[in-house]
Structures are given as structure tokens and as C-alpha cells.
Design a protein around this motif. Structure first.
Motif, PDB file in Angstrom:
ATOM      1  N   UNK A   1     -10.835   9.856 -28.063  1.00 13.20           N
ATOM      2  CA  UNK A   1      -9.329   9.589 -28.131  1.00 13.20           C
ATOM      3  C   UNK A   1      -9.003   8.101 -28.089  1.00 13.20           C
ATOM      4  N   UNK A   2      -9.910   7.198 -27.564  1.00 10.30           N
ATOM      5  CA  UNK A   2      -9.520   5.752 -27.532  1.00 10.30           C
ATOM      6  C   UNK A   2      -9.926   5.265 -28.897  1.00 10.30           C
ATOM      7  N   UNK A   3     -11.074   5.734 -29.693  1.00 16.45           N
ATOM      8  CA  UNK A   3     -11.459   5.164 -31.119  1.00 16.45           C
ATOM      9  C   UNK A   3     -10.589   5.674 -31.959  1.00 16.45           C
ATOM     10  N   UNK A   4      -9.950   7.035 -31.758  1.00 17.11           N
ATOM     11  CA  UNK A   4      -8.780   7.329 -32.440  1.00 17.11           C
ATOM     12  C   UNK A   4      -7.513   6.635 -32.351  1.00 17.11           C
ATOM     13  N   UNK A   5      -7.231   6.174 -31.073  1.00 15.11           N
ATOM     14  CA  UNK A   5      -6.099   5.357 -31.375  1.00 15.11           C
ATOM     15  C   UNK A   5      -6.312   3.835 -31.757  1.00 15.11           C
ATOM     16  N   UNK A   6      -7.383   3.407 -31.641  1.00 16.21           N
ATOM     17  CA  UNK A   6      -7.684   2.299 -32.270  1.00 16.21           C
ATOM     18  C   UNK A   6      -7.743   2.065 -33.677  1.00 16.21           C
ATOM     19  N   UNK A   7      -8.103   3.193 -34.400  1.00 18.20           N
ATOM     20  CA  UNK A   7      -7.894   3.598 -35.788  1.00 18.20           C
ATOM     21  C   UNK A   7      -6.494   3.694 -36.059  1.00 18.20           C
ATOM     22  N   UNK A   8      -5.794   4.322 -35.392  1.00 15.63           N
ATOM     23  CA  UNK A   8      -4.606   4.420 -35.399  1.00 15.63           C
ATOM     24  C   UNK A   8      -3.688   3.171 -35.439  1.00 15.63           C
TER      25      UNK A   8
ATOM     26  N   UNK B   1      -1.968   0.861 -49.535  1.00 14.03           N
ATOM     27  CA  UNK B   1      -1.171   1.660 -48.635  1.00 14.03           C
ATOM     28  C   UNK B   1      -1.488   3.015 -48.539  1.00 14.03           C
ATOM     29  N   UNK B   2      -1.929   3.647 -49.600  1.00 14.41           N
ATOM     30  CA  UNK B   2      -2.544   4.873 -49.500  1.00 14.41           C
ATOM     31  C   UNK B   2      -3.768   5.194 -48.602  1.00 14.41           C
ATOM     32  N   UNK B   3      -4.706   4.173 -48.811  1.00 16.99           N
ATOM     33  CA  UNK B   3      -5.770   4.393 -47.971  1.00 16.99           C
ATOM     34  C   UNK B   3      -5.646   3.971 -46.522  1.00 16.99           C
ATOM     35  N   UNK B   4      -4.707   2.901 -46.249  1.00 17.62           N
ATOM     36  CA  UNK B   4      -4.583   2.671 -44.930  1.00 17.62           C
ATOM     37  C   UNK B   4      -3.731   3.911 -44.388  1.00 17.62           C
ATOM     38  N   UNK B   5      -2.898   4.681 -44.998  1.00 17.18           N
ATOM     39  CA  UNK B   5      -2.300   5.753 -44.625  1.00 17.18           C
ATOM     40  C   UNK B   5      -3.208   7.038 -44.201  1.00 17.18           C
TER      41      UNK B   5
ATOM     42  N   UNK C   1      -4.746   0.102 -35.605  1.00 18.32           N
ATOM     43  CA  UNK C   1      -5.274  -0.777 -36.596  1.00 18.32           C
ATOM     44  C   UNK C   1      -4.720  -0.421 -37.849  1.00 18.32           C
ATOM     45  N   UNK C   2      -4.722   0.777 -38.128  1.00 13.17           N
ATOM     46  CA  UNK C   2      -4.267   1.116 -39.736  1.00 13.17           C
ATOM     47  C   UNK C   2      -2.786   1.067 -39.765  1.00 13.17           C
ATOM     48  N   UNK C   3      -1.670   1.191 -38.610  1.00  5.88           N
ATOM     49  CA  UNK C   3      -0.465   1.050 -38.674  1.00  5.88           C
ATOM     50  C   UNK C   3      -0.099  -0.565 -39.005  1.00  5.88           C
ATOM     51  N   UNK C   4      -0.886  -1.442 -38.289  1.00  4.75           N
ATOM     52  CA  UNK C   4      -0.724  -2.903 -38.406  1.00  4.75           C
ATOM     53  C   UNK C   4      -1.112  -3.354 -39.666  1.00  4.75           C
ATOM     54  N   UNK C   5      -2.253  -2.660 -40.256  1.00  5.60           N
ATOM     55  CA  UNK C   5      -2.698  -3.165 -41.618  1.00  5.60           C
ATOM     56  C   UNK C   5      -1.400  -2.578 -42.725  1.00  5.60           C
ATOM     57  N   UNK C   6      -1.031  -1.392 -42.675  1.00  9.95           N
ATOM     58  CA  UNK C   6      -0.221  -0.981 -43.570  1.00  9.95           C
ATOM     59  C   UNK C   6       1.059  -1.810 -43.631  1.00  9.95           C
TER      60      UNK C   6
ATOM     61  N   UNK D   1      -6.034   9.962 -40.041  1.00 13.84           N
ATOM     62  CA  UNK D   1      -7.508  10.111 -39.452  1.00 13.84           C
ATOM     63  C   UNK D   1      -7.643   9.877 -37.751  1.00 13.84           C
ATOM     64  N   UNK D   2      -6.891   8.600 -37.885  1.00 14.09           N
ATOM     65  CA  UNK D   2      -7.096   8.404 -36.433  1.00 14.09           C
ATOM     66  C   UNK D   2      -6.271   8.909 -35.491  1.00 14.09           C
ATOM     67  N   UNK D   3      -4.958   9.355 -36.045  1.00 14.43           N
ATOM     68  CA  UNK D   3      -4.268  10.143 -34.905  1.00 14.43           C
ATOM     69  C   UNK D   3      -4.717  11.649 -34.904  1.00 14.43           C
TER      70      UNK D   3
END
Length: 129
Positions: A32-39, A77-81, A41-46, A86-88
Motif C-alpha cells: 500500500x505504501x509503495x502504491x501510494x508513493x507511485x500514485x 502524459x500518457x505514460x505518467x497516467x 509521484x505520478x500525479x506530481x510528474x503529470x 498502477x500506483x492506485x
């Protein structure tokens, strides 16, 4: 023990000693923590990548971007989405698994109950976006 020695304000063992997690619950919490970090981080990158498409301080698209650069921005943008989805998904699976493996009583830990309610409220929002 006599009834006069028992305090009215005694807490159950779970509330007094904290939460004891099984190995499965710890693995689910890690997922759950790894998924939250990916989520997050991807939101900030997008957001940072999407900012390259618009003029500063407005919502107008920049006209001076070459077609190839604009195409690459949309590709990023598509890759970060995909990273966000995946993170969520990881966070959701880890959260549900953690709830079942940890065996936390919601009556004695209302903060966990509030987290469950908030997470459940935002599931449709995240699936829509």
C-alpha cells in the motif's frame, strides 16, 4: 481480583498494547505504501509535464511548441497516467488486503475506520479519472 479493584476505565488489550500486525498485514502495508508513493509521484510528474503545454498563468495552449515536442509531451502524459493507475491499483489492493489481514477492530481504533471511509469515498473518483 475483587470488583472494587477493577477500574471502570480499563481498556481492552488491543487498545492498550497497540496494534500487532501479522506478516501478511505488514506485506500488505508495504504494498500500500509503495502504491501510494507511485500514485503521488505520478500525479506530481503529470502536473509538471502538463504545465509545459500551457502559457504561464493561463490555460491557453502554447503556440510556439513544435509538433514533435507536443507529441512527446502527450506521450509522457500518457505514460505518467499509466503510472498513476498502477500506483492506485497497488494502493487499493494493499489497503483491502491490509484490512483483512490485520484484524483491526474498528470500535477500538476509530482512526482506521475514518481512513477506510475516506479511501472508499474516493474510489469512484479515481476510477473515473
Amino acid at each position: 481480583m475483587e470488583p472494587s479493584q477493577v477500574s471502570v476505565l480499563t481498556l481492552p488489550d488491543e487498545a492498550r498494547d497497540g496494534i500487532r500486525l501479522t506478516t501478511g498485514a505488514r506485506v500488505a502495508l508495504f504494498i500500500m505504501v509503495v502504491g501510494g508513493i507511485l500514485y503521488l509521484g505520478g500525479s506530481a510528474a503529470r502536473a509538471i509535464i502538463g504545465n509545459d503545454l500551457v502559457e504561464l498563468g493561463t490555460l491557453k495552449f502554447r503556440q510556439d511548441i513544435p509538433f514533435d515536442a507536443e507529441k512527446e509531451i502527450y506521450n509522457l502524459l500518457a505514460r505518467t497516467s499509466l503510472l498513476i493507475v498502477f500506483g492506485y491499483f497497488l494502493a487499493l489492493v494493499g489497503f483491502i488486503t491490509f484490512l483483512f489481514k490485520a484484524r483491526i477492530r474498528m470500535k477500538t481504533h476509530p482512526n482506521v475506520m475514518m481512513a477506510v471511509i475516506l479511501f472508499a469515498l474516493f474510489i469512484p473518483v479515481e476510477f473515473y479519472t
